[in-house]
Scaffold this active site. Sequence first.
Site, mmCIF file in Angstrom:
data_model
loop_
_atom_site.group_PDB
_atom_site.id
_atom_site.type_symbol
_atom_site.label_atom_id
_atom_site.label_comp_id
_atom_site.label_asym_id
_atom_site.label_seq_id
_atom_site.Cartn_x
_atom_site.Cartn_y
_atom_site.Cartn_z
ATOM 1 N N CYS A 113 0.882 -1.154 0.000
ATOM 2 C CA CYS A 113 0.000 0.000 0.000
ATOM 3 C C CYS A 113 0.919 1.203 0.000
ATOM 4 O O CYS A 113 2.140 1.058 0.099
ATOM 5 C CB CYS A 113 -0.858 0.025 1.263
ATOM 6 S SG CYS A 113 -1.844 -1.469 1.465
ATOM 7 N N ARG B 181 1.354 1.606 -6.051
ATOM 8 C CA ARG B 181 1.516 0.599 -5.000
ATOM 9 C C ARG B 181 0.206 -0.102 -4.642
ATOM 10 O O ARG B 181 0.212 -1.108 -3.947
ATOM 11 C CB ARG B 181 2.073 1.254 -3.727
ATOM 12 C CG ARG B 181 3.377 1.966 -3.928
ATOM 13 C CD ARG B 181 3.748 2.696 -2.669
ATOM 14 N NE ARG B 181 4.160 1.766 -1.646
ATOM 15 C CZ ARG B 181 5.395 1.340 -1.470
ATOM 16 N NH1 ARG B 181 6.355 1.789 -2.250
ATOM 17 N NH2 ARG B 181 5.684 0.502 -0.524
ATOM 18 N N TRP C 27 -3.885 -1.735 -1.289
ATOM 19 C CA TRP C 27 -3.950 -2.960 -2.094
ATOM 20 C C TRP C 27 -4.342 -4.033 -1.090
ATOM 21 O O TRP C 27 -3.558 -4.404 -0.219
ATOM 22 C CB TRP C 27 -2.586 -3.250 -2.728
ATOM 23 C CG TRP C 27 -2.601 -4.461 -3.591
ATOM 24 C CD1 TRP C 27 -2.997 -4.535 -4.897
ATOM 25 C CD2 TRP C 27 -2.185 -5.787 -3.234
ATOM 26 N NE1 TRP C 27 -2.863 -5.821 -5.360
ATOM 27 C CE2 TRP C 27 -2.369 -6.608 -4.367
ATOM 28 C CE3 TRP C 27 -1.683 -6.366 -2.067
ATOM 29 C CZ2 TRP C 27 -2.067 -7.965 -4.366
ATOM 30 C CZ3 TRP C 27 -1.389 -7.719 -2.066
ATOM 31 C CH2 TRP C 27 -1.578 -8.502 -3.207
ATOM 32 N N ASN D 50 1.199 0.014 5.771
ATOM 33 C CA ASN D 50 1.600 -0.756 4.596
ATOM 34 C C ASN D 50 2.261 -2.035 5.101
ATOM 35 O O ASN D 50 3.119 -1.966 5.975
ATOM 36 C CB ASN D 50 2.591 0.071 3.763
ATOM 37 C CG ASN D 50 3.288 -0.758 2.699
ATOM 38 O OD1 ASN D 50 2.691 -1.667 2.130
ATOM 39 N ND2 ASN D 50 4.551 -0.464 2.449
ATOM 40 N N GLY D 51 1.864 -3.194 4.552
ATOM 41 C CA GLY D 51 2.498 -4.440 4.995
ATOM 42 C C GLY D 51 1.486 -5.347 5.665
ATOM 43 O O GLY D 51 0.274 -5.167 5.524
ATOM 44 N N GLU E 159 7.589 -14.579 -20.482
ATOM 45 C CA GLU E 159 7.323 -13.154 -20.293
ATOM 46 C C GLU E 159 6.126 -12.706 -21.150
ATOM 47 O O GLU E 159 5.280 -11.937 -20.692
ATOM 48 C CB GLU E 159 8.598 -12.353 -20.630
ATOM 49 C CG GLU E 159 8.463 -10.846 -20.619
ATOM 50 C CD GLU E 159 8.052 -10.252 -19.269
ATOM 51 O OE1 GLU E 159 8.006 -10.967 -18.266
ATOM 52 O OE2 GLU E 159 7.732 -9.046 -19.257
ATOM 53 N N LYS F 71 2.761 -11.085 -19.582
ATOM 54 C CA LYS F 71 2.241 -9.768 -19.989
ATOM 55 C C LYS F 71 0.790 -9.872 -20.430
ATOM 56 O O LYS F 71 -0.043 -9.058 -20.064
ATOM 57 C CB LYS F 71 3.043 -9.194 -21.165
ATOM 58 C CG LYS F 71 4.366 -8.529 -20.884
ATOM 59 C CD LYS F 71 4.312 -7.229 -20.146
ATOM 60 C CE LYS F 71 4.576 -7.467 -18.677
ATOM 61 N NZ LYS F 71 5.953 -7.393 -18.278
ATOM 62 N N GLU G 61 -1.575 -10.589 -17.364
ATOM 63 C CA GLU G 61 -1.756 -9.514 -16.380
ATOM 64 C C GLU G 61 -2.479 -8.308 -16.964
ATOM 65 O O GLU G 61 -3.199 -7.614 -16.257
ATOM 66 C CB GLU G 61 -0.419 -9.101 -15.739
ATOM 67 C CG GLU G 61 0.529 -8.330 -16.624
ATOM 68 C CD GLU G 61 1.700 -7.732 -15.834
ATOM 69 O OE1 GLU G 61 2.818 -7.777 -16.354
ATOM 70 O OE2 GLU G 61 1.485 -7.234 -14.719
ATOM 71 N N HIS H 234 4.744 -33.455 -23.613
ATOM 72 C CA HIS H 234 4.709 -34.057 -22.271
ATOM 73 C C HIS H 234 3.476 -33.612 -21.478
ATOM 74 O O HIS H 234 3.453 -33.705 -20.262
ATOM 75 C CB HIS H 234 5.994 -33.711 -21.522
ATOM 76 C CG HIS H 234 7.209 -34.204 -22.243
ATOM 77 N ND1 HIS H 234 7.522 -35.538 -22.343
ATOM 78 C CD2 HIS H 234 8.152 -33.539 -22.949
ATOM 79 C CE1 HIS H 234 8.617 -35.678 -23.068
ATOM 80 N NE2 HIS H 234 9.016 -34.478 -23.459
ATOM 81 N N LYS I 119 2.228 -1.885 -8.526
ATOM 82 C CA LYS I 119 3.548 -1.758 -9.142
ATOM 83 C C LYS I 119 4.653 -2.268 -8.223
ATOM 84 O O LYS I 119 5.613 -2.861 -8.668
ATOM 85 C CB LYS I 119 3.790 -0.285 -9.505
ATOM 86 C CG LYS I 119 5.087 -0.014 -10.239
ATOM 87 C CD LYS I 119 5.004 -0.478 -11.668
ATOM 88 C CE LYS I 119 6.312 -0.354 -12.421
ATOM 89 N NZ LYS I 119 6.370 -1.309 -13.529
HETATM 90 C C1 F6R Z 1 5.003 -7.855 -14.504
HETATM 91 C C2 F6R Z 1 5.598 -7.178 -13.382
HETATM 92 C C3 F6R Z 1 5.907 -7.965 -12.166
HETATM 93 C C4 F6R Z 1 7.221 -7.498 -11.540
HETATM 94 C C5 F6R Z 1 7.457 -8.189 -10.197
HETATM 95 C C6 F6R Z 1 8.792 -7.815 -9.582
HETATM 96 O O1 F6R Z 1 4.809 -6.984 -15.586
HETATM 97 O O2 F6R Z 1 5.820 -5.996 -13.420
HETATM 98 O O3 F6R Z 1 5.932 -9.331 -12.420
HETATM 99 O O4 F6R Z 1 8.268 -7.778 -12.425
HETATM 100 O O5 F6R Z 1 6.431 -7.847 -9.322
HETATM 101 O O6 F6R Z 1 8.867 -6.453 -9.358
HETATM 102 P P1 F6R Z 1 10.265 -5.729 -9.166
HETATM 103 O O7 F6R Z 1 10.989 -5.820 -10.464
HETATM 104 O O8 F6R Z 1 9.916 -4.323 -8.798
HETATM 105 O O9 F6R Z 1 10.984 -6.470 -8.073
#
Ligand code: F6R
Length: 605
Positions: free
Chosen positions: A2, A27, A74, A98-99, A478, A482, A485, A501, A600
């Site tokens: 958060c 966040r 969050w 936060n936490g 990846e 993407k 998400e 498999h 984020k």
């Molecule tokens: C996906 C994404 C997440 C971050 C992950 C790690 O697009 O952004 O999977 O890569 O939460 O975050 P960081 O790089 O900030 O440790």
Amino acid sequence: MCGIIGIASNKSVSVNIINALKKLEYRGYDSAGLATITNGEINEKKCPGRVEKLEKILFQNPSEGNLGIGHVRWATHGVPNEVNAHPHSSEIVSVVHNGIIENSDELKRVLEKSGKVFKSQTDTEVITVLLTEKLKNLDPLNAVFETLDMLRGSFALGIIFKNFKDFVIGARRGSPLAVGYSSNENYLGSDSYALKAMTNKISYLDDGDLCVISKNEVKFFNSKKDKINKEIFTLSEDKSQASKGNYKNFMIKEIFEQPITAKTCLKEYIDKIRGEINFYNLPVDPKKINKIALIGCGTAYHSCLIAKYWLEEFTSLSVETDIASEFRYRKVRFDKNTLYLFVSQSGETADTYAALELCKKENVKTCSVVNVVESSIARNSDCVLPIHAGPEIGVASTKAFIGQMLVLYLLSLKISEIRNDIDRKEYKNKINELKKIPSLLSESLKQEEKIQIIAKDIYKSNGSMFLGRGFSFPIALEGALKLKELSYLHAEGYPAGEMKHGPLALIEDGLPVVVIAPKDKYFEKTLSNMQEVIARGGKVLLLTNSGGKVISENIRFQIDLPESDITLTPFLFTIPLQLLSYHVALFKKCDIDKPRNLAKSVTVE
Ligand code: F6R
């Protein structure tokens, strides 16, 4: 995960709290709230939804007061609704958090037995209830210290008091917290980014620290209640940070920024005159290690996976990769001859940070590849390798992924050169090829129109699959991450060789399957796997760099990417996958910069 803000000022604080909360929305964005001391009372306003909604509430009914705290949430404990939104206030104290408080259920049961009533489902409210009790006999500072002693978990707090109108108390246990300084105004924030519009003078709390922030003074204490001093850092100006420019949203801006991101990063690490890679501060002599362990989460973990292929290709070192949330609980055999490398855009990811702390306890050498150089991970590792991508605002990581891969590629090459694993000519040749990356990325971005057509064709599908071998396997992971998400479309990434498999059973008529097949040593094998998919009705999108040749008439779509050194294909093949997930999400009318349920910076476990 958060965001927290606190301001003590000689003027009204609510507008600045709202502005800082907008910055902290990366966040968490499922609810927002603030509390000020207005006419001697705690004045709390909160709502489910975005900060914009809170702003409208304040517009209709302003909150006056020179002292306040704010929060973006969050949800971890309890659904995102008004009652569970922060702050959590009693008549005399108001708390943002936060936490996670790990023993909140236990504490709640005890408090309920003694007649205390809880309004919310959150873990935070136990702090409010405990503080309210302790304030009957103690001053605020001691009440906070005593309450902290009862809490388990990893968290950061901002607290104001009805009867002490001059200060905000902040406390850090595991989750990040920064303090900012200005004239007649001081701040508390989850990170310096939130405070940047108000000040560039910042201090950071360490674990166990507590701070008391009033308009003209900030006092710091350690966990033993001793008064301590903190270094004040001056942050660099970053003017490009929070503007979308002419772009629809941050993600597409960040995708198109990638050639510049790459150029900046290469400029930072490649000496212009000698054409050498510079890494001055590695904490170990690469000749004296025998293993590298790469650790990260999500997209950052995928860059670790790709680096494993590069390190194995260029050096004679053993390489291990780990997802941080697994590494931190495994029975890892730590080794003094291993370099532990942490990758994180934010530098605040709780699991990655905990894995780093574990390494520090074991006294092994650590190095971090981060975007935010003021972050906890950066500040606590033996050496920091910044990716120089500039602020990444879109929740989905794009330009930071390219930056992470670039730094890891440079590092792999440099280590191989120092260890004499690569010959000088090949080393120089690889650097020259690498310098082409910015223009090759620009070329790859030209595929956007074609990708829009593909996105329109597949956005109503119920699932999708991404396949690749070698360097292209982590790129497949990846691409799938993407897509899921951003567009909430189910997506699986697999090594193409694994299909028979099990996953082949998923292939049915019309299922979109993205096949990543650069012309490398796996090319023919990947194409065979692709044929197996086509034979079962899969709708194939082939990404290749085979020079515009039609590979099979049964391929639904083919995207031709520029040719490059074979070890550089992960950079170029990432671009169409980012664009695909972006356009599918646009067709599905998803919230591109803030996908549902995500944030984020993942500062909780
Ligand atoms: C996906 C994404 C997440 C971050 C992950 C790690 O697009 O952004 O999977 O890569 O939460 O975050 P960081 O790089 O900030 O440790």
